[in-house]
Scaffold this motif. Structure first.
Motif, short mmCIF file in Angstrom:
data_model
loop_
_atom_site.label_atom_id
_atom_site.label_comp_id
_atom_site.label_asym_id
_atom_site.label_seq_id
_atom_site.Cartn_x
_atom_site.Cartn_y
_atom_site.Cartn_z
N GLN A 5 15.89 55.48 6.28
CA GLN A 5 15.60 54.53 5.21
C GLN A 5 15.04 53.29 5.88
N GLY A 6 13.87 52.87 5.42
CA GLY A 6 13.20 51.74 6.08
C GLY A 6 13.78 50.40 5.66
N GLY A 35 8.61 62.14 2.25
CA GLY A 35 8.81 60.69 2.20
C GLY A 35 8.64 60.17 0.78
N LEU A 36 9.46 59.20 0.41
CA LEU A 36 9.31 58.51 -0.89
C LEU A 36 8.99 57.05 -0.58
N PHE A 37 7.90 56.53 -1.17
CA PHE A 37 7.51 55.14 -0.91
C PHE A 37 8.01 54.21 -1.98
N ASP A 91 11.44 52.45 1.75
CA ASP A 91 10.96 53.83 1.86
C ASP A 91 12.11 54.71 2.35
N ILE A 92 12.16 55.94 1.84
CA ILE A 92 13.16 56.90 2.32
C ILE A 92 12.41 58.16 2.75
N LEU A 102 12.39 63.61 -9.69
CA LEU A 102 13.21 62.38 -9.61
C LEU A 102 12.36 61.12 -9.43
N GLN A 103 11.07 61.31 -9.18
CA GLN A 103 10.23 60.18 -8.75
C GLN A 103 10.34 58.99 -9.70
N ASP A 104 10.28 59.25 -11.00
CA ASP A 104 10.36 58.14 -11.96
C ASP A 104 11.77 57.58 -12.02
#
Ligand code: ADP
Ligand code: ASP
Ligand code: MG
Length: 404
Positions: free
Chosen positions: A294-295, A264-266, A303-304, A323-325
Motif C-alpha cells: 500500500q503506497g 494494482g488499484l490506483f 494505491d494498493i 469492487l472498483q466503484d
C-alpha cells in the motif's frame, strides 16, 4: 517397518519405469517391510488432460476439471499394481475415496480433512502392498476433488501420518533437495538435511520438489520424511527438525516462482475498511493473495497492489473490477509477465544486511525489483519474468551456495 513410498510423474512415465518402481517396492517387501505406494499421473498426463479440457472450453467447470484430472492417477495405480502382480507381489490399488481420504469441497486446491485408514490397514494386514492414488480425495458432498498441482506429495505424508508409518519417502527425478532448482543453476549443492521451516518456505516460494502442504503435515504430525531419486540408490535429503546450532548457513537455498501476477488499484479512498473489503472479497473466491503493497497517502487517496498466482488472475480481476466503484478506485492495472525470486535461510535472522546484499546482487545484474517482502527466514523480490533465471544464478553465486 511401515513405509510410504511416493513416486512422482517422471518415475512412472512409461512401462519400463513402472517396472523399475515395482521392483524397488518388491525389494522392500522382501526385506519384511509393509509398503503403501502413492503414485502421481504418468509423465505429463495432468498437463495433457488440462490441455484437452481447454480445447473444449476456456473455462471448464471446476467440478468436472477435478473429475478429469483425478483419472491420471487412477491409470497409474492400476498399472503399478499390475506390475507388482507380474513380479509375484500382492497389491491392491485404491483411489483416494477408496483409501478413505476425505477433503473439503474446494475444487483444484482441496485440503485433506481426514483419512479413515481401515481399508488400507486391512490390505496391509493381508500381506498386500497398497497402491494409492495421489492428489485426490472425496468431499462431504461425495464429489471428487484434487489437492493442487504437486499434491501427491501431500497425499503421501497424510497417509503416512494416518498409518503412523515409520518413514515417508518421496521418490522423484532428482537426488534430493538442492540449494536451487538444478534445471536453472548448474552447480547446485544437494542438502543432506533441511528443517521443516526452511523447506516449507522454499516449497511455498516455488521449489516444486515438494508440495508445501506436505511439509506442513510432516511437521505437524512428526512424519519422518526423505526426498530421493527413483533412478538410483543415493541417500537423498532428510526433512527434519534441525537444531538451532546446526543452522549455520545464513542462506540455505534459493527458490523461484514464475506463476506470478500483479494487480494494482490506483487512487483508492484512504479510509478504514477498504483493504478488508478488497481482501475479504478475494478470500471469498478462494483466491490466495501473496504480497500486498500500500503506497503513501496523497490527499486522502493511495494505491494498493498485490500479487496472486497467474492461474487466479482472471478470477481476481473479475472480483476487483466488481469492487472498483465501492472502494472508489480511479483505475485498475495488471501484469502477468512477472516472477518471484527468494532467498531462504534460518540463519539470516541473526545477520543484518542479508536483504541489502540480495538487492545489490540484483542491481549489479541490472535487474529491477518491482516488489519486496520479508520474513524472519526469507526475502522475496518480484522481478520481470525474463530476468528470473539470471536472478537465481546471480544470487546462488553471491551467497556461495555452490558445491565446495
Ligand atoms: P515429481 O513428478 O516427482 O513430483 P516434480 O517435477 O514435481 O517431480 O519435482 C521435481 C523437480 O523439482 C526437479 O526436477 C527440479 O527441477 C525441481 N526443483 C525445483 N527446486 C528444486 C530444489 N531446490 N531442489 C530439487 N529440485 C528442485
Ligand atoms: N499429477 C498431479 C500434478 O501433475 C499431482 C502430482 O503430480 O503430485 O500436479
Ligand atoms: Mg511433484
Amino acid at each position: 517397518m511401515l513405509l510410504v513410498k511416493k513416486f512422482g510423474g517422471s518415475s512412472v512415465a512409461d512401462p519400463e519405469r513402472i517396472i523399475r518402481v515395482a521392483s524397488r517396492v518388491k525389494k522392500a517387501v522382501e526385506r519384511g517391510d509393509q509398503v503403501v505406494v502413492v503414485v502421481s499421473a504418468m509423465g505429463d498426463t495432468t498437463d495433457d488432460l488440462i490441455g484437452l479440457a481447454l480445447r473444449l472450453t476456456p473455462c471448464p467447470s471446476a467440478r468436472e476439471m477435478d473429475m478429469l484430472l483425478s483419472t491420471g492417477e487412477q491409470v497409474s495405480i492400476a498399472l503399478v499394481s499390475m506390475a507388482l502382480h507380474q513380479l509375484g507381489c500382492g497389491a491392491v490399488s485404491m483411489t483416494g475415496p477408496q483409501a478413505g481420504i476425505t477433503t473439503d469441497g474446494v475444487y483444484a486446491k482441496a485440503q485433506i480433512t481426514g483419512i479413515n485408514p481401515e481399508r488400507m490397514q486391512r490390505e496391509l494386514g493381508n500381506g498386500n502392498v497398497v497402491v494409492g492414488a495421489g492428489f485426490q480425495g472425496i468431499s462431504a458432498s461425495a464429489d471428487i476433488t484434487t489437492l493442487g498441482r504437486g499434491g501427491s506429495d501431500t497425499t503421501a505424508v497424510a497417509v503416512a501420518a494416518a498409518l503412523k508409518a515409520d518413514l515417508c519417502e518421496i521418490y522423484t527425478d532428482v537426488d534430493g533437495v538442492y540449494t536451487a532448482d538444478p534445471r536453472v543453476v548448474p552447480d547446485v549443492r544437494k542438502l543432506e538435511q533441511i528443517s521443516h521451516d526452511e523447506m516449507l518456505e522454499l516449497a511455498s516460494l516455488g521449489a516444486v520438489v515438494l508440495h508445501p502442504r506436505a511439509v506442513e503435515l510432516a511437521k505437524l504430525y512428526g512424519v519422518p520424511m526423505v526426498v530421493r531419486s527413483s533412478f538410483n540408490e543415493n541417500p537423498g535429503t532428510l526433512i527434519k527438525e534441525v537444531d538451532k546450532l546446526e543452522q549455520a548457513a545464513v542462506v540455505t537455498g534459493i527458490a523461484h516462482d514464475t506463476n506470478v501476477a500483479k494487480i494494482g488499484l490506483f487512487d483508492v479512498q484512504d479510509e478504514p475498511g477498504i483493504a478488508s473489503r478488497i481482501f475479504l472479497a478475494l478470500a471469498a473466491e478462494n483466491i490466495n493473495v501473496d504480497m500486498i503493497i500500500q503506497g503513501a497517502t496523497r490527499g486522502g487517496r493511495n494505491d494498493i497492489a498485490f500479487t496472486t498466482s497467474r492461474d487466479d488472475l482472471s478470477k481476481a480481476l473479475e472480483v476487483i473490477h466488481g469492487l472498483q466503484d465501492v472502494v472508489g478506485a480511479e483505475g485498475v492495472c495488471h501484469a502477468e509477465d512477472l516472477a518471484k525470486v527468494s532467498i531462504v535461510g534460518a540463519g539470516m535472522v541473526s545477520f543484518p544486511g542479508v536483504a541489502a546484499e540480495m538487492f545489490r546482487a540484483l542491481a549489479e545484474e541490472g535487474i529491477n525489483i518491482e516488489m519486496i517482502s520479508t520474513s524472519e527466514i526469507k526475502v522475496s523480490c518480484v522481478v520481470d519474468r525474463k530476468d528470473v533465471e539470471r536472478a537465481v544464478q546471480s544470487l546462488h553465486a553471491r551467497f556461495e551456495l555452490h558445491e565446495v
